[in-house]
Design a protein around this motif. Structure first.
Motif, PDB file in Angstrom:
ATOM      1  N   VAL A  28      12.676   0.501  37.480  1.00 26.32           N
ATOM      2  CA  VAL A  28      14.067   0.687  37.072  1.00 26.32           C
ATOM      3  C   VAL A  28      14.874   1.075  38.305  1.00 26.32           C
ATOM      4  O   VAL A  28      14.665   2.132  38.893  1.00 26.32           O
ATOM      5  CB  VAL A  28      14.184   1.771  35.976  1.00 26.32           C
ATOM      6  N   HIS A  41      14.003  -3.880  36.054  1.00 18.24           N
ATOM      7  CA  HIS A  41      15.322  -3.536  35.531  1.00 18.24           C
ATOM      8  C   HIS A  41      16.229  -3.343  36.739  1.00 18.24           C
ATOM      9  O   HIS A  41      16.298  -2.269  37.306  1.00 18.24           O
ATOM     10  CB  HIS A  41      15.234  -2.245  34.704  1.00 18.24           C
ATOM     11  N   ASP A  57      21.884  -1.341  31.245  1.00 17.84           N
ATOM     12  CA  ASP A  57      21.958  -1.809  29.848  1.00 17.84           C
ATOM     13  C   ASP A  57      21.007  -2.948  29.503  1.00 17.84           C
ATOM     14  O   ASP A  57      21.314  -3.777  28.644  1.00 17.84           O
ATOM     15  CB  ASP A  57      23.405  -2.223  29.497  1.00 17.84           C
ATOM     16  N   CYS A  58      19.888  -3.007  30.155  1.00 18.44           N
ATOM     17  CA  CYS A  58      18.907  -4.044  29.822  1.00 18.44           C
ATOM     18  C   CYS A  58      17.769  -3.437  28.995  1.00 18.44           C
ATOM     19  O   CYS A  58      17.547  -2.243  28.997  1.00 18.44           O
ATOM     20  CB  CYS A  58      18.335  -4.685  31.085  1.00 18.44           C
ATOM     21  N   THR A  59      17.084  -4.315  28.279  1.00 15.21           N
ATOM     22  CA  THR A  59      16.017  -3.871  27.387  1.00 15.21           C
ATOM     23  C   THR A  59      14.725  -4.616  27.692  1.00 15.21           C
ATOM     24  O   THR A  59      14.748  -5.833  27.877  1.00 15.21           O
ATOM     25  CB  THR A  59      16.408  -4.217  25.929  1.00 15.21           C
ATOM     26  N   SER A  60      13.642  -3.906  27.698  1.00 16.55           N
ATOM     27  CA  SER A  60      12.355  -4.603  27.807  1.00 16.55           C
ATOM     28  C   SER A  60      11.382  -4.041  26.788  1.00 16.55           C
ATOM     29  O   SER A  60      11.339  -2.850  26.532  1.00 16.55           O
ATOM     30  CB  SER A  60      11.773  -4.490  29.218  1.00 16.55           C
ATOM     31  N   CYS A  81      12.358   5.288  28.615  1.00 16.16           N
ATOM     32  CA  CYS A  81      11.183   4.484  28.922  1.00 16.16           C
ATOM     33  C   CYS A  81       9.966   5.123  28.272  1.00 16.16           C
ATOM     34  O   CYS A  81       9.742   6.312  28.409  1.00 16.16           O
ATOM     35  CB  CYS A  81      10.943   4.422  30.422  1.00 16.16           C
ATOM     36  N   ALA A 102      20.369   1.135  37.355  1.00 21.18           N
ATOM     37  CA  ALA A 102      20.079   0.499  36.057  1.00 21.18           C
ATOM     38  C   ALA A 102      20.102   1.551  34.950  1.00 21.18           C
ATOM     39  O   ALA A 102      19.096   1.801  34.286  1.00 21.18           O
ATOM     40  CB  ALA A 102      18.740  -0.218  36.110  1.00 21.18           C
ATOM     41  N   VAL A 107      17.800   6.865  31.251  1.00 23.18           N
ATOM     42  CA  VAL A 107      16.972   5.755  30.765  1.00 23.18           C
ATOM     43  C   VAL A 107      16.047   6.244  29.651  1.00 23.18           C
ATOM     44  O   VAL A 107      15.771   7.427  29.548  1.00 23.18           O
ATOM     45  CB  VAL A 107      16.089   5.158  31.885  1.00 23.18           C
ATOM     46  N   SER A 144      13.177   0.764  27.712  1.00 20.39           N
ATOM     47  CA  SER A 144      11.948   0.071  28.063  1.00 20.39           C
ATOM     48  C   SER A 144      10.760   0.651  27.310  1.00 20.39           C
ATOM     49  O   SER A 144      10.598   1.849  27.216  1.00 20.39           O
ATOM     50  CB  SER A 144      11.739   0.189  29.574  1.00 20.39           C
ATOM     51  N   THR A 151      18.798   1.945  30.606  1.00 16.28           N
ATOM     52  CA  THR A 151      17.654   1.049  30.443  1.00 16.28           C
ATOM     53  C   THR A 151      16.847   1.509  29.235  1.00 16.28           C
ATOM     54  O   THR A 151      16.663   2.696  29.020  1.00 16.28           O
ATOM     55  CB  THR A 151      16.771   1.110  31.711  1.00 16.28           C
TER      56      THR A 151
END
Ligand SMILES: Nc1ncnc2c1ncn2[C@@H]1O[C@H](COP(=O)(O)OP(=O)(O)OP(=O)(O)O)[C@@H](O)[C@H]1O
Ligand SMILES: [Mg+2]
Lengths: 257, 432
Positions: free
Chosen positions: B331, B302, B306-309, B370, B335, B368, B340, B338
């Motif tokens: 991360v 990451h 604003d990203c997704t996993s 996670c 980031a 985040v 995740s 996030t």
């Protein structure tokens, strides 16, 4: 149909069933009541073949055969059906798949041809109507995400499809709303037949208002301490289990809920 | 110089005049530098942290031939039944690492979407490939070895806005042992484009061989690549591969890996969420039995906010099978936001089976979400009893539960034809 003689079973080192004697003739409905933890589910499971309780002594004759010598699936194919108190969820195994596999396993065992997809669906849909179940339930995973009441209905649906000779319903009434109770009772009653016997495990008189038992037994501390007709259930409803403790047979019985 | 390095050195010299683009100095230098990197390190030993549970000592001892093979002829009819998508409108078939134009078809593709064999690219185009393959390169001795020898592979490129729903098929068949095949795949989805590609590896020999692959996926803004990889390697085969996806803003990379057979498999999969709002879904299923080993090392970077996993790997381990799952999530400090999720679930069907599972979270941002979780368990006794109590045979009930556990990994495969094909493949190849 079923003759249980001096049945003892333990979970680990702990004796749970301490000498059960019970005879059920074809066509009879027997209710088993009793306090929490008295061994009702253990007895049901032992009859269905679950191995977490070990039978230490005694015998069970089912249609003249030694039931305890049969594997779980053999018992089922011979017509023993347990409606679970807590039906387990099986994500990824389709409800309809299980119904079909179960029915065909039984038919094969009896030397009947397997049902084709069309006939099978027609049969299931018919039974679903009886249980007032939504057809979408067929295409979901077994019990996954079903509400408590839906799980119980699903058990009875399976029973209606499999048409067992000995049905053991372990607290099928708990968790049902009043309408659902009627539907389930209706489903059960429709299966009453001269060659079919039933064991109803329940805590409540209410179910027995709908499904009239021939006999009522009280299981306490791993023994049947009292047997009688339907009136026994009424007495229990009024007075609880404490009064049975006054009798010699039921010495040391705990209060139930 | 060790005997192992010496063997590969002489293979390197022997292969050089047979490799594609051999006359381009850009390639000669590139291969030479990759070779030096490999020669310096040699094959990784289990003292190496990343290879702690996965020994390639037995592979090292094989004197595999690395020069491109002479083409063999195979009939499509003899393959068809084992191919996961025989009707794919675009397919590339490679036998023993050699491209088979007559078994392939690329005529049904929409304008703006092209695919082909790497060896068919002009020298000029091929040099651009280096850039792609380099992304994932310096990471392991195997990627270095791959760069030194890479001879063939597949490329797919979609121009901006071109979207293709039908999955494309890339089939690698191995018929002869004692070779190492160094393959590369390059997938490029330009801005707003989308395609779906299935890589199937089919071993048809019980002799040992090595498939050593490097795959690169680049996703432009808003692009989407769905990648499915199926390993059905031979009983004594080694399959080692590195995959890297680099994602621009709002792109989506869906990866499904199925490691179904082979003596030893090792996959390093990396997704780089380089720009905001990119999303990756990384799923996998490994099944081992006998003395097989499957090892997945995954990394999700990451690098942007604003990203997704969403990562899920499942394992079914039979007999003395072993598996390794190492899932790294990194991360970066900026980031933020996030999202995740990582999970790894293993079903151990024997006392001899073993799995080493390790999440590795390196989180340097504070805002985040996670989560991660790993389980190692046996079949659920209660579920098994339930099915049997309805009359299903013990084996049937067991197979159903294993299947249910494994097939769950297919969720997220959007195309019904692909999902159905994979489902029947998984059922067909289950060894219960
Ligand atoms: N796995 C187990 N380990 C230890 N004790 C157990 C186990 N399974 C059952 N028991 C004990 O066996 C006894 C009988 O349990 P059982 O479930 O048969 O009771 P029950 O009569 O069905 O109760 P309820 O009315 O609450 O359903 C209980 O005391 C229970 O705690
Ligand atoms: Mg109970």
């Amino acid at each position: 149909m079923l003759i249980i003689k001096d049945l003892h079973a333990s979970v680990g080192d702990k004796p749970i069933l301490k000498g059960i004697n019970l005879e059920i003739k074809a066509g009879e409905v027997h209710a088993i009541m009793g306090p929490n933890g008295s061994g009702k589910s253990t007895l049901s499971n032992v009859l269905a073949g679950r191995e977490n309780a070990t039978v230490t002594s005694g015998s069970v004759l089912y249609q003249g055969k030694d039931l305890l010598a049969l594997d779980v699936e053999e018992r089922a194919r011979e017509g023993v059906f347990l409606a679970f108190q807590y039906p387990v969820e099986i994500p990824g195994v389709g409800n309809v798949y299980l119904l079909k596999a179960a029915l065909n396993a039984q038919r094969k065992h009896r030397g009947l041809p397997e049902l084709d997809a069309m006939d099978f669906l027609a049969l299931v849909k018919d039974k679903m109507k009886l249980m007032e179940m939504n057809e979408t339930m067929l295409y979901r995973s077994v019990n996954e995400g079903f509400s408590g009441g839906e799980k119980k209905r699903n058990e009875i649906l399976q029973m209606a499809v499999l048409e067992p000779r000995l049905a053991i319903l372990d607290e099928t009434d708990s968790g049902l709303d009043i309408d659902a109770l009627k539907i389930v009772a209706n489903g059960v009653n429709s299966l009453r037949a001269p060659d079919r016997s039933m064991i109803l495990v329940t805590h409540y008189q209410r179910l027995l208002d709908y499904i009239k038992p021939d006999y009522v037994h009280v299981l306490a501390e791993g023994r049947i301490v009292r047997s009688g007709g339907p009136e026994l259930a009424h007495e229990l409803e009024k007075q609880g289990y404490a009064w049975i403790g006054d009798e010699p047979a039921g010495a040391g019985v705990k209060h139930g809920s | 110089m060790s005997a192992v390095i010496q063997h590969y050195q002489s293979e390197f010299e022997r292969a050089a005049p047979l490799l594609p683009w051999r006359d381009a100095t850009g390639w000669q230098a590139w291969r030479q530098s990759a070779w030096s990197r490999f020669a310096e390190q040699g094959f990784p030993s289990t003292r190496h942290e990343e290879w702690k549970y996965t020994s390639v000592a037995a592979l090292e001892k094989l004197s595999l031939s690395c020069a491109p093979a002479t083409p063999v002829s195979l009939e499509w009819a003899s393959l068809k039944d084992r191919v996961v998508l025989p009707e794919a409108c675009g397919r590339l078939v490679f036998v023993d690492g050699v491209f088979q134009p007559t078994l392939s078809r690329v005529d049904g593709l929409p304008a703006g979407l092209r695919m082909g064999a790497l060896s068919g690219r002009s020298t000029q185009d091929s040099l651009k490939l280096q850039g792609l393959l380099e992304q994932g390169q310096a990471r392991t001795p195997f990627t270095a070895l791959n760069a030194a020898f890479v001879a063939e592979g597949a490329w797919v490129a979609a121009e901006a806005g071109v979207r293709m729903e039908e999955p494309l098929l890339i089939l690698y068949v191995v018929t002869e042992g004692q070779r190492a095949m160094h393959l590369a795949n390059a997938y490029e989805a330009a801005e707003g484009s989308a395609f779906s590609v299935v890589e199937q590896y089919l071993g048809m020999t019980d002799e040992p061989y090595l498939v050593n692959g490097v795959t690169s996926a680049t996703l432009g803004e808003g692009a989407k690549i769905s990648h499915v990889k199926i390993q059905q390697e031979g009983a004594r085969a080694y399959h080692i591969a590195a995959l890297q996806a680099v994602q621009k803003r709002s792109s989506q990379f869906n990866s499904h890996s199925f490691a179904l057979s082979g003596a030893l498999g090792r996959n390093d999969i990396e997704a780089v969420l380089a720009e905001p709002e990119a999303a990756v879904s990384m799923k996998g299923l490994y099944r081992v039995s006998g003395r097989e080993l499957q090892d997945f090392h995954t990394t999700i970077r990451h690098d942007s906010p604003d990203c997704t996993s969403d990562e899920c790997f499942k394992g079914v381990l039979n007999e003395s099978g072993r598996a390794v799952f190492n899932g790294k999530i990194r991360v970066a400090p900026d980031a933020q936001h996030t999202l995740s999720q990582q999970s790894n679930h293993n079903l151990l069907l024997s006392d001899q089976a073993e799995v080493d599972t390790k999440p590795q979270l390196e989180i340097f941002a504070d805002d985040v979400k996670c989560s991660h979780g790993a389980t190692v368990g046996q079949l659920d006794e209660e579920q098994w009893f339930y099915l049997r109590s309805r009359g299903l045979a013990a084996d049937h009930a067991r197979a159903l539960l294993i299947e249910a556990f494994a097939l769950d990994i297919l969720t997220g495969i959007e195309r019904p034809v692909l999902r159905d094909a994979l489902e029947s493949l998984l059922r067909r190849t289950a060894h219960v």
